[in-house]
Write a protein that holds these residues in place. Structure first.
Motif, PDB file in Angstrom:
ATOM      1  N   MET A   1     -24.124   4.529   7.459  1.00 60.18           N
ATOM      2  CA  MET A   1     -23.944   3.424   7.856  1.00 60.18           C
ATOM      3  C   MET A   1     -22.871   4.360   8.873  1.00 60.18           C
ATOM      4  O   MET A   1     -23.266   5.160   9.669  1.00 60.18           O
ATOM      5  N   SER A   2     -22.876   3.198  10.360  1.00 60.80           N
ATOM      6  CA  SER A   2     -22.635   3.403  11.352  1.00 60.80           C
ATOM      7  C   SER A   2     -20.703   3.357  11.506  1.00 60.80           C
ATOM      8  O   SER A   2     -20.562   3.291  10.384  1.00 60.80           O
ATOM      9  N   PHE A   3     -20.557   3.890  12.033  1.00 60.65           N
ATOM     10  CA  PHE A   3     -19.278   4.179  12.414  1.00 60.65           C
ATOM     11  C   PHE A   3     -18.088   3.522  12.607  1.00 60.65           C
ATOM     12  O   PHE A   3     -17.555   3.563  11.895  1.00 60.65           O
ATOM     13  N   THR A   4     -18.444   2.128  13.176  1.00 62.89           N
ATOM     14  CA  THR A   4     -17.830   0.732  13.676  1.00 62.89           C
ATOM     15  C   THR A   4     -17.900   0.258  12.052  1.00 62.89           C
ATOM     16  O   THR A   4     -16.974  -0.126  11.357  1.00 62.89           O
ATOM     17  N   ALA A   5     -19.064   0.216  11.105  1.00 61.25           N
ATOM     18  CA  ALA A   5     -19.133  -0.272   9.964  1.00 61.25           C
ATOM     19  C   ALA A   5     -17.714   0.442   8.783  1.00 61.25           C
ATOM     20  O   ALA A   5     -17.271  -0.323   8.430  1.00 61.25           O
ATOM     21  N   GLU A   6     -17.916   1.705   9.266  1.00 63.66           N
ATOM     22  CA  GLU A   6     -17.289   2.756   8.631  1.00 63.66           C
ATOM     23  C   GLU A   6     -15.132   2.825   8.490  1.00 63.66           C
ATOM     24  O   GLU A   6     -14.201   2.675   7.801  1.00 63.66           O
ATOM     25  N   LEU A   7     -15.281   2.035   9.926  1.00 61.65           N
ATOM     26  CA  LEU A   7     -14.457   1.734  10.476  1.00 61.65           C
ATOM     27  C   LEU A   7     -13.771   0.266   9.710  1.00 61.65           C
ATOM     28  O   LEU A   7     -12.358   0.529   9.138  1.00 61.65           O
ATOM     29  N   ILE A   8     -14.039  -0.544   9.945  1.00 65.15           N
ATOM     30  CA  ILE A   8     -13.806  -1.726   9.362  1.00 65.15           C
ATOM     31  C   ILE A   8     -13.948  -1.458   7.649  1.00 65.15           C
ATOM     32  O   ILE A   8     -12.651  -2.273   7.273  1.00 65.15           O
ATOM     33  N   LEU A  12     -10.034  -2.288   6.364  1.00 65.98           N
ATOM     34  CA  LEU A  12      -9.405  -3.206   4.663  1.00 65.98           C
ATOM     35  C   LEU A  12      -9.337  -2.722   3.753  1.00 65.98           C
ATOM     36  O   LEU A  12      -8.210  -3.186   3.115  1.00 65.98           O
ATOM     37  N   LEU A  13      -9.396  -1.252   3.384  1.00 64.91           N
ATOM     38  CA  LEU A  13      -9.218  -1.270   2.429  1.00 64.91           C
ATOM     39  C   LEU A  13      -7.484  -0.498   2.404  1.00 64.91           C
ATOM     40  O   LEU A  13      -6.892  -0.583   1.981  1.00 64.91           O
ATOM     41  N   LEU A  14      -6.634   0.063   3.660  1.00 69.48           N
ATOM     42  CA  LEU A  14      -6.201   0.264   3.922  1.00 69.48           C
ATOM     43  C   LEU A  14      -5.285  -1.010   4.161  1.00 69.48           C
ATOM     44  O   LEU A  14      -4.068  -0.464   3.023  1.00 69.48           O
ATOM     45  N   VAL A  15      -5.764  -2.146   4.551  1.00 72.06           N
ATOM     46  CA  VAL A  15      -4.791  -3.226   4.801  1.00 72.06           C
ATOM     47  C   VAL A  15      -4.750  -3.760   3.023  1.00 72.06           C
ATOM     48  O   VAL A  15      -3.589  -4.328   2.377  1.00 72.06           O
ATOM     49  N   GLY A  16      -5.918  -3.784   2.449  1.00 79.08           N
ATOM     50  CA  GLY A  16      -5.026  -4.226   0.831  1.00 79.08           C
ATOM     51  C   GLY A  16      -4.766  -3.732   0.491  1.00 79.08           C
ATOM     52  O   GLY A  16      -3.705  -4.230  -1.196  1.00 79.08           O
ATOM     53  N   GLY A  17      -4.282  -2.195   0.470  1.00 71.96           N
ATOM     54  CA  GLY A  17      -3.432  -1.339  -0.630  1.00 71.96           C
ATOM     55  C   GLY A  17      -2.271  -1.786  -0.352  1.00 71.96           C
ATOM     56  O   GLY A  17      -1.452  -1.478  -1.441  1.00 71.96           O
ATOM     57  N   VAL A  18      -2.235  -1.969   1.273  1.00 72.65           N
ATOM     58  CA  VAL A  18      -0.980  -1.486   1.578  1.00 72.65           C
ATOM     59  C   VAL A  18       0.004  -3.502   1.283  1.00 72.65           C
ATOM     60  O   VAL A  18       0.552  -3.208   0.052  1.00 72.65           O
ATOM     61  N   PHE A  19      -1.087  -4.368   1.063  1.00 76.54           N
ATOM     62  CA  PHE A  19      -0.609  -5.353   0.321  1.00 76.54           C
ATOM     63  C   PHE A  19      -0.963  -5.513  -1.348  1.00 76.54           C
ATOM     64  O   PHE A  19       0.456  -6.280  -1.722  1.00 76.54           O
ATOM     65  N   LEU A  20      -1.573  -4.684  -1.965  1.00 82.67           N
ATOM     66  CA  LEU A  20      -1.047  -4.777  -3.130  1.00 82.67           C
ATOM     67  C   LEU A  20      -0.064  -3.670  -3.509  1.00 82.67           C
ATOM     68  O   LEU A  20       0.536  -4.159  -4.776  1.00 82.67           O
ATOM     69  N   THR A  45      -2.982 -11.051  -3.671  1.00 81.28           N
ATOM     70  CA  THR A  45      -4.067 -11.671  -3.973  1.00 81.28           C
ATOM     71  C   THR A  45      -4.741 -11.686  -2.329  1.00 81.28           C
ATOM     72  O   THR A  45      -6.125 -11.196  -2.360  1.00 81.28           O
ATOM     73  N   LEU A  46      -3.792 -11.422  -1.319  1.00 76.44           N
ATOM     74  CA  LEU A  46      -4.428 -11.021  -0.323  1.00 76.44           C
ATOM     75  C   LEU A  46      -4.351  -9.342  -0.550  1.00 76.44           C
ATOM     76  O   LEU A  46      -6.154  -9.059   0.767  1.00 76.44           O
ATOM     77  N   GLY A  47      -4.080  -8.719  -0.815  1.00 80.17           N
ATOM     78  CA  GLY A  47      -4.589  -6.928  -0.622  1.00 80.17           C
ATOM     79  C   GLY A  47      -5.915  -7.383  -1.939  1.00 80.17           C
ATOM     80  O   GLY A  47      -6.361  -5.762  -1.376  1.00 80.17           O
ATOM     81  N   ILE A  48      -5.915  -7.540  -2.991  1.00 80.79           N
ATOM     82  CA  ILE A  48      -7.508  -7.847  -3.509  1.00 80.79           C
ATOM     83  C   ILE A  48      -8.022  -8.058  -2.636  1.00 80.79           C
ATOM     84  O   ILE A  48      -9.735  -8.023  -2.895  1.00 80.79           O
ATOM     85  N   LEU A  53     -13.728  -7.339   0.033  1.00 75.16           N
ATOM     86  CA  LEU A  53     -14.519  -8.066   1.715  1.00 75.16           C
ATOM     87  C   LEU A  53     -14.801  -6.130   2.034  1.00 75.16           C
ATOM     88  O   LEU A  53     -15.820  -6.015   2.500  1.00 75.16           O
ATOM     89  N   SER A  54     -13.845  -5.580   1.626  1.00 69.63           N
ATOM     90  CA  SER A  54     -14.962  -4.144   2.428  1.00 69.63           C
ATOM     91  C   SER A  54     -15.972  -3.373   1.435  1.00 69.63           C
ATOM     92  O   SER A  54     -17.066  -3.260   1.802  1.00 69.63           O
TER      93      SER A  54
END
Length: 125
Positions: A1-8, A12-20, A45-48, A53-54
C-alpha cells in the motif's frame, strides 16, 4: 500500500474518531433531549462516516475492487440517522419533555404538538 493511501486512511480515522468523541461527549453533557439529539445525529454520524470511508479505502485497495459493504453501511447511516432523530424529537414532544428555558421557538413546539401550522404575521402577506 502506498504512503498516500495510508495517509488518507489515517486522516479519515483521526477525523472520524474526533467527531465520534465530540458526539459522545455531547450526548452525555447536553442538558435536554432536544439538544442532546445533535450529538448522535450530527457529529457521531459524521465520525462513523469517516471511519467507514477509511475502511472502504483500505479494503478496496487490499482486495483490488470496490468494497460495497462499507459503502452501503455508510449510505444507510446517512439516510436513517436524521429520520431517527426526527422520530425521537416527536416522541419527546408528545410526551411533554420540557426544553431548557433558553430554547428559542417554544411557541412553535406547542403548535407542533397540536399539529397546527405556525401563525403568520398579518404584515407578511
Amino acid at each position: 500500500m502506498s504512503f498516500t493511501a495510508e495517509l488518507i486512511i489515517s486522516i479519515l480515522l483521526l477525523v472520524g474518531g474526533v467527531f465520534l468523541l465530540v458526539g459522545s461527549i455531547g450526548l452525555a453533557r447536553l442538558p435536554d433531549i432536544f439538544t442532546r439529539l445533535h450529538g448522535p445525529t450530527k457529529a457521531t454520524t459524521l465520525g462513523i462516516t469517516g471511519v467507514l470511508l477509511s475502511s472502504l479505502i483500505y479494503h478496496s485497495l487490499n482486495q483490488g475492487g470496490l468494497s460495497v459493504a462499507e459503502l452501503l453501511i455508510t449510505l444507510f447511516l446517512l439516510i436513517t440517522a436524521p429520520v431517527a432523530a426526527n422520530m425521537v424529537a416527536k416522541v419527546a414532544l408528545h410526551h411533554d419533555n420540557p426544553p431548557i428555558p433558553r430554547t428559542s421557538g417554544q411557541a412553535l413546539m406547542a403548535r407542533a404538538k397540536e399539529r397546527k401550522a405556525p401563525e403568520q404575521d398579518s404584515d407578511q402577506t
